[in-house]
Write a protein that holds these residues in place. Structure first.
Motif, PDB file in Angstrom:
ATOM      1  N   GLU A 278     -25.341 -22.969 -61.047  1.00 29.01           N
ATOM      2  CA  GLU A 278     -24.046 -24.009 -61.125  1.00 29.01           C
ATOM      3  C   GLU A 278     -23.818 -23.922 -62.739  1.00 29.01           C
ATOM      4  O   GLU A 278     -22.774 -24.287 -63.089  1.00 29.01           O
ATOM      5  CB  GLU A 278     -24.853 -25.488 -60.695  1.00 29.01           C
ATOM      6  CG  GLU A 278     -23.465 -26.577 -60.605  1.00 29.01           C
ATOM      7  CD  GLU A 278     -23.668 -27.263 -62.042  1.00 29.01           C
ATOM      8  OE1 GLU A 278     -22.748 -27.702 -62.523  1.00 29.01           O
ATOM      9  OE2 GLU A 278     -24.630 -27.687 -62.620  1.00 29.01           O
TER      10      GLU A 278
ATOM     11  N   LYS B 113     -21.236 -21.055 -61.268  1.00 32.91           N
ATOM     12  CA  LYS B 113     -20.330 -22.586 -61.515  1.00 32.91           C
ATOM     13  C   LYS B 113     -19.841 -23.008 -60.106  1.00 32.91           C
ATOM     14  O   LYS B 113     -18.495 -23.436 -60.018  1.00 32.91           O
ATOM     15  CB  LYS B 113     -18.915 -22.429 -62.341  1.00 32.91           C
ATOM     16  CG  LYS B 113     -19.395 -21.910 -63.772  1.00 32.91           C
ATOM     17  CD  LYS B 113     -18.047 -21.743 -64.373  1.00 32.91           C
ATOM     18  CE  LYS B 113     -18.378 -21.396 -65.913  1.00 32.91           C
ATOM     19  NZ  LYS B 113     -16.740 -21.104 -66.736  1.00 32.91           N
ATOM     20  N   TYR B 114     -20.698 -22.942 -58.982  1.00 38.06           N
ATOM     21  CA  TYR B 114     -20.171 -23.395 -57.784  1.00 38.06           C
ATOM     22  C   TYR B 114     -19.976 -24.987 -57.828  1.00 38.06           C
ATOM     23  O   TYR B 114     -20.654 -25.739 -58.429  1.00 38.06           O
ATOM     24  CB  TYR B 114     -21.065 -22.844 -56.703  1.00 38.06           C
ATOM     25  CG  TYR B 114     -22.758 -23.389 -56.724  1.00 38.06           C
ATOM     26  CD1 TYR B 114     -23.327 -22.574 -57.350  1.00 38.06           C
ATOM     27  CD2 TYR B 114     -22.973 -24.541 -56.168  1.00 38.06           C
ATOM     28  CE1 TYR B 114     -24.901 -23.108 -57.531  1.00 38.06           C
ATOM     29  CE2 TYR B 114     -24.396 -24.789 -56.289  1.00 38.06           C
ATOM     30  CZ  TYR B 114     -25.017 -23.967 -56.929  1.00 38.06           C
ATOM     31  OH  TYR B 114     -26.565 -24.312 -57.195  1.00 38.06           O
ATOM     32  N   THR B 115     -19.161 -25.526 -56.674  1.00 39.74           N
ATOM     33  CA  THR B 115     -18.944 -26.908 -57.064  1.00 39.74           C
ATOM     34  C   THR B 115     -19.233 -27.629 -55.686  1.00 39.74           C
ATOM     35  O   THR B 115     -19.252 -28.840 -55.831  1.00 39.74           O
ATOM     36  CB  THR B 115     -17.237 -27.145 -57.351  1.00 39.74           C
ATOM     37  OG1 THR B 115     -16.567 -26.175 -56.414  1.00 39.74           O
ATOM     38  CG2 THR B 115     -16.997 -26.539 -58.665  1.00 39.74           C
TER      39      THR B 115
END
Ligand code: 3PG
Length: 305
Positions: free
Chosen positions: A8, A35-37
């Motif tokens: 992330e 950078k997953y949300t």
């Protein structure tokens, strides 16, 4: 075999390039999820992964159960409180960390935060110096040892308390080994936290312990937010206008702390301790090598479950 890097908070590009080289040279495939949300993205990405490299990413039972081919998880870093070890063990998945690889970066940030604190957050007023101040290191692991090394350059008086580290190991570094946690807080101008978040340490830095610190004291936290009793800290800071708290892990009560204690409370917006190219390269490449060595040779060094 597919190795997933799920971060992330991404590594520096140079570290990802190094990880890719290790993985592809071994004949494996690299997949990247940065950078997953949403958790759903992680659940989808792990479904065909044989191995995962993570940072502070939460790997709970749901993630482990969604990863049907998973054999190993390597936390590129020190603390593995973000991984459900029981669920991993039940699923036959090996969990490792990469101890020591990012500890210099974290230790350097301790001094970044401390200089900021003793110079009154650079508000233009006259501050004080670290030289001659008494520094207490709470836990003498890889980060604590690097903190001691750097503190010598600042000319600080250094002591440490570690329930598990032998006195001789601490004292051979020229650091005074203390016998109790109470002594550590009572006898130091600054305490630097380096304890992991475990059932034993959660909420252990409470009002009683903080209340033992001398006038003008500073607590610096580059460890975990969970070790702080946040309500106790807030109450303590209300009563002790001389006390400063600087942290690299934003507490749950950050908004209230910022509003009430402007000028003596600071938190980085995102945990930055290990966020250097060097630490990313060291921890990321170590993680990739440990995975290759595990999958190819069955090497379980650094296994934590
Ligand atoms: C660690 O446990 O290694 C540090 O807290 C760094 O965590 P990070 O990889 O999320 O920056």
């Amino acid at each position: 075999m597919k190795i997933l890097v799920a971060t992330e908070k991404p590594f520096a590009k140079i570290a990802v390039d190094g990880i890719r080289k290790e993985i592809e040279t071994a004949g494996f495939e690299l997949a990247l999820l940065e950078k997953y949300t949403a958790k759903k993205q992680l659940l989808d990405a792990v479904c065909d992964a044989d191995a995962i490299i993570i940072r502070s990413d939460i790997i709970d039972a749901e993630v482990i159960n969604a990863a049907k081919a998973l054999k190993i998880i390597v936390r590129a870093g020190a603390g593995y409180d973000n991984v459900d070890l029981q669920a991993a063990t039940a699923a036959g998945v090996c969990v490792m960390n990469t101890p020591g690889q990012n500890s210099n970066a974290v230790a350097e940030l301790v001094f970044g935060l401390l200089v900021y604190a003793v110079r009154n957050f650079y508000n233009g007023t006259s501050g004080t110096e670290l030289k001659g101040k008494r520094l207490g290191i709470h836990a003498y692991g890889n980060v604590g040892r690097n903190v001691a090394r750097i503190a010598k350059g600042f000319g600080m008086e250094i002591s440490a308390y570690d329930a598990y580290c032998p006195t001789e190991v601490i004292e051979k570094d020229g650091v005074k080994a203390l016998k109790s946690v109470e002594e550590l807080y009572a006898g130091n101008d600054i305490v630097s936290l380096h304890i992991p978040a475990t059932a034993e340490t959660k909420n252990s830095i409470n009002k009683d312990l903080l209340g033992r610190m001398p006038k003008g004291a500073i607590l610096v936290n580059t460890a975990r937010k969970e070790v702080i009793d946040e309500a106790g800290m807030e109450q303590f800071m209300e009563e002790r206008a001389d006390f400063k708290y600087v942290t690299d892990i934003m507490p749950g009560n950050h908004a209230a702390m910022s509003e009430k204690f402007a000028g003596r409370y600071f938190s980085t917006p995102k945990k930055m301790g290990a966020q250097t190219a060097e630490a990313n390269i060291n921890a990321g490449i170590a993680a990739a090598r440990q995975i290759v060595d595990f999958l190819v040779n069955g090497n379980e060094k650094f296994r934590v479950n």
